[in-house]
Scaffold this motif. Structure first.
Motif: not given
Length: 119
Positions: A65-69
Motif C-alpha cells: 500500500n505504501l509503495q502504491a502511494l
C-alpha cells in the motif's frame, strides 16, 4: 477546484485498523486526483520502517500500500523528524522517501491544506 486534504497517520501498523484506513483514504483520494498529502506522525512513523515483520504478529504487510502511494499521485509524503528520532528510525532507511519536517514546518504544512483528517 477540489479542496486539498492532509491525512495524518498517527498509529503503528500493528495497533489496529487506523494505519490501513489512512492508506486506503490516501489511495482512494489519489485515484480521484484529489490534491492530498500524507503525514506520518507519532507511532505512525513505524509504518515507514523498512524492516517490519508483520507476519510475526499475524498482521498484513502495509508495504504494498505504501509503495502504491506515488502510483496513485500521492507524492507529498511527510514525516515528523521528532517522531522518527524518538523511535530510533533513520530517515535514510525508510520504505519510502519522505520529507522530514521539524515542529515549525509541521504547523506550516497543516495550515497549507484545506482539510485535515487524523487517524
Amino acid at each position: 477546484m477540489a479542496k486539498s486534504l492532509l491525512i495524518i497517520s498517527r498509529q503503528a501498523p500493528w495497533a489496529g485498523p487506523s494505519a490501513r484506513e489512512a492508506l486506503d483514504i490516501a489511495l482512494a483520494g489519489g485515484a480521484f486526483d484529489l490534491p492530498l498529502g500524507m503525514l506520518f506522525l507519532d507511532d505512525g512513523v513505524f509504518q515507514l520502517d523498512d524492516g517490519q515483520q508483520p507476519a510475526t504478529l499475524q498482521q498484513k504487510n502495509l508495504a504494498a500500500n505504501l509503495q502504491a502511494l506515488p502510483m496513485f499521485g500521492v507524492d507529498e509524503l511527510f514525516a515528523c523528524g521528532h517522531s522518527l528520532a524518538e523511535r530510533g528510525l533513520d530517515a535514510g532507511s525508510l520504505a519510502l522517501p519522505v520529507e522530514v519536517l521539524d515542529d515549525a514546518a509541521l504547523a506550516a504544512l497543516i495550515a497549507r491544506f484545506d482539510q485535515v483528517v487524523t487517524l
